[in-house]
Design a protein around this motif. Structure first.
Motif, mmCIF file in Angstrom:
data_model
loop_
_atom_site.group_PDB
_atom_site.id
_atom_site.type_symbol
_atom_site.label_atom_id
_atom_site.label_comp_id
_atom_site.label_asym_id
_atom_site.label_seq_id
_atom_site.Cartn_x
_atom_site.Cartn_y
_atom_site.Cartn_z
ATOM 1 N N GLU A 173 -8.477 -3.130 3.882
ATOM 2 C CA GLU A 173 -8.631 -4.410 4.566
ATOM 3 C C GLU A 173 -9.688 -5.252 3.862
ATOM 4 N N ARG A 174 -9.721 -6.531 4.226
ATOM 5 C CA ARG A 174 -10.674 -7.476 3.657
ATOM 6 C C ARG A 174 -12.113 -7.018 3.919
ATOM 7 N N ASN A 175 -12.960 -7.226 2.905
ATOM 8 C CA ASN A 175 -14.394 -6.911 2.981
ATOM 9 C C ASN A 175 -14.679 -5.416 3.087
ATOM 10 N N GLU A 176 -13.657 -4.581 2.968
ATOM 11 C CA GLU A 176 -13.879 -3.136 2.997
ATOM 12 C C GLU A 176 -13.777 -2.611 1.580
ATOM 13 N N THR A 177 -14.799 -1.918 1.143
ATOM 14 C CA THR A 177 -14.813 -1.369 -0.212
ATOM 15 C C THR A 177 -15.001 0.137 -0.144
ATOM 16 N N PHE A 178 -14.573 0.788 -1.202
ATOM 17 C CA PHE A 178 -14.620 2.246 -1.259
ATOM 18 C C PHE A 178 -15.392 2.664 -2.510
ATOM 19 N N PRO A 179 -16.577 3.245 -2.335
ATOM 20 C CA PRO A 179 -17.391 3.629 -3.489
ATOM 21 C C PRO A 179 -16.949 4.961 -4.076
ATOM 22 N N SER A 180 -17.235 5.120 -5.355
ATOM 23 C CA SER A 180 -17.044 6.432 -5.968
ATOM 24 C C SER A 180 -18.157 7.353 -5.489
ATOM 25 N N PRO A 181 -18.014 8.665 -5.644
ATOM 26 C CA PRO A 181 -19.022 9.608 -5.121
ATOM 27 C C PRO A 181 -20.430 9.349 -5.630
ATOM 28 N N THR A 182 -20.556 8.860 -6.872
ATOM 29 C CA THR A 182 -21.882 8.592 -7.421
ATOM 30 C C THR A 182 -22.313 7.147 -7.217
ATOM 31 N N ASN A 183 -21.486 6.389 -6.468
ATOM 32 C CA ASN A 183 -21.781 4.989 -6.177
ATOM 33 C C ASN A 183 -21.877 4.113 -7.422
ATOM 34 N N VAL A 184 -21.184 4.495 -8.464
ATOM 35 C CA VAL A 184 -21.165 3.700 -9.692
ATOM 36 C C VAL A 184 -20.128 2.585 -9.601
#
Length: 395
Positions: free
Chosen positions: A33-44
């Motif tokens: 959905e809009r404004n929802e982001t998914f980080p990688s495990p190391t937050n890179v």
């Protein structure tokens, strides 16, 4: 959303797109959905929807560096098939990664090769306009896919531009190059491998095998090579400044004055003509004749020998930092300069030779006939080219 299982899903999604591996799950369904982001495990890295043009409701699934406030897209999934709303579903099943939009319509998909489950080696075979470390360019015989870069159409439209950057993977050629241009152009801009790098580009690309290049982390783990979305038809190499959180240009083809000088308004490339090369003098690009040659009187350009040539009374003029001529005659795996020189000298038709490195092997490359499409780099880059001239031309 912070459970270990969900972070496995995020790892799978993002790292698949970055040509890495994961062994978390064999299938998943991920609502976006809009404004929802998914980080990688190391937050890179982060994955999410982007809207490049705020005045048009076109949405794309992309990835960017998590610390980049501009969210500069490093990869876009549905670049040629935008979503009209920032809502979608990303599914993975039977090795297929699929983005579904409104009306259960598939807007993008990719098959992850290598076997029947996620534990198999998986590669994302469709880079867009950017290479990151460990990404590849060229033909992959394992998957049957050809990896090329295509720029955005413009700064706010990520759909595929007509330009492409590709690896000229001629198995039988020791002179390897990356080529930039339009598919229907009679002449593209080529950057030749010198055994260390392509032209005067930083050594960020390596020849992995006969058909593939791989980008290295020579300039850092978050460096990138991008085919620019501008009128200059340029390639840019960037490093990531962690302190200021911006990408900084390390090298750009647009700074190569010969690239602009030899490109017309229609985007076609020309050459300086036979026995002539482009060089930069006081920042003004120009075509120069090789020593022992003079300018032709014909409007087609190029140069001709200044005196009658006798191949039995010839020497070799060394030109340093050169982009090698096109259309070499042949190459042989010979040892050393003298052997290569004698090989050329034994053939009266040989007009030049060079020693080139490819996959840790040294090749003697020689040319017959006129030499064309050459450039002299200022400082770093290029190769040594030995041009056959009349002995008197060298004094």
């Amino acid at each position: 959303m912070k459970s270990d299982s969900m972070f496995c899903v995020y790892s799978l999604v993002v790292l698949l797109l970055l040509l890495l591996q994961s062994s978390c799950v064999e299938s998943f369904i991920l609502k976006l959905e809009r404004n929802e982001t998914f980080p990688s495990p190391t937050n890179v890295f982060e994955l999410g929807f982007v809207q490049p043009n705020v005045f048009i409701s076109r949405w794309y699934l992309g990835i960017w560096l998590a610390q980049d406030p501009k969210r500069t897209c490093l990869w876009v999934a549905n670049r040629d098939n935008a979503l009209t709303t920032p809502m979608g579903t990303l599914t993975f099943s039977n090795n297929d990664l699929v983005l579904i939009g409104q009306g259960n319509k598939t807007v993008w998909s990719a098959n992850l090769t290598g076997g029947g489950d996620v534990n198999s080696q998986m590669s994302f075979d469709n880079p867009t306009d950017t290479l990151l470390p460990n990404m590849r360019l060229g033909y992959d015989p394992k998957t049957g896919s050809r990896k090329v870069l295509k720029p955005w159409k413009n700064q706010t439209d990520p759909s595929s531009g007509y330009l492409s950057l590709r690896f000229e993977d001629d198995f039988y050629s020791a002179v390897v190059a990356i080529s930039l241009g339009h598919p229907l152009s009679a002449k593209n801009w080529s950057i030749v491998w010198n055994g260390y790098s392509f032209g005067d580009m930083p050594p960020i690309l390596e020849i992995e095998n006969e058909t593939l290049l791989v980008m290295t982390n020579y300039l850092g783990n978050h460096s990138r090579l991008t085919l620019e979305a501008n009128q200059e038809e340029s390639i840019g190499v960037y490093t990531w400044d962690l302190k200021s959180r911006v990408s900084k240009a390390s090298w750009s083809l647009s700074k190569d004055d010969c690239h602009g000088y030899l490109r017309d308004v229609a985007g076609n490339y020309r050459t300086c003509g036979s026995y002539s090369f482009c060089s930069t003098t006081n920042k003004a690009p120009m075509c120069s004749c090789i020593q022992g040659f003079h300018q032709k009187t014909e409007p087609s350009g190029g140069c001709v020998r200044s005196r009658a040539f006798n191949c039995n009374d010839s020497k070799y003029l060394l030109l340093k930092n050169m982009k090698l001529p096109e259309r070499h005659f042949d190459q042989y795996q010979l040892d050393g300069f003298e052997t290569c020189k004698q090989f050329c000298h034994s053939d009266c038709a040989c007009t030049a030779f060079a020693l080139v490195e490819k996959l840790n092997n040294s090749y003697c490359v020689y040319w017959t006939g006129e030499l064309d499409d050459m450039q002299k780099y200022s400082g770093f880059g290029g190769q040594q080219l030995y041009v056959r001239v009349a002995a008197k031309d060298l004094g």
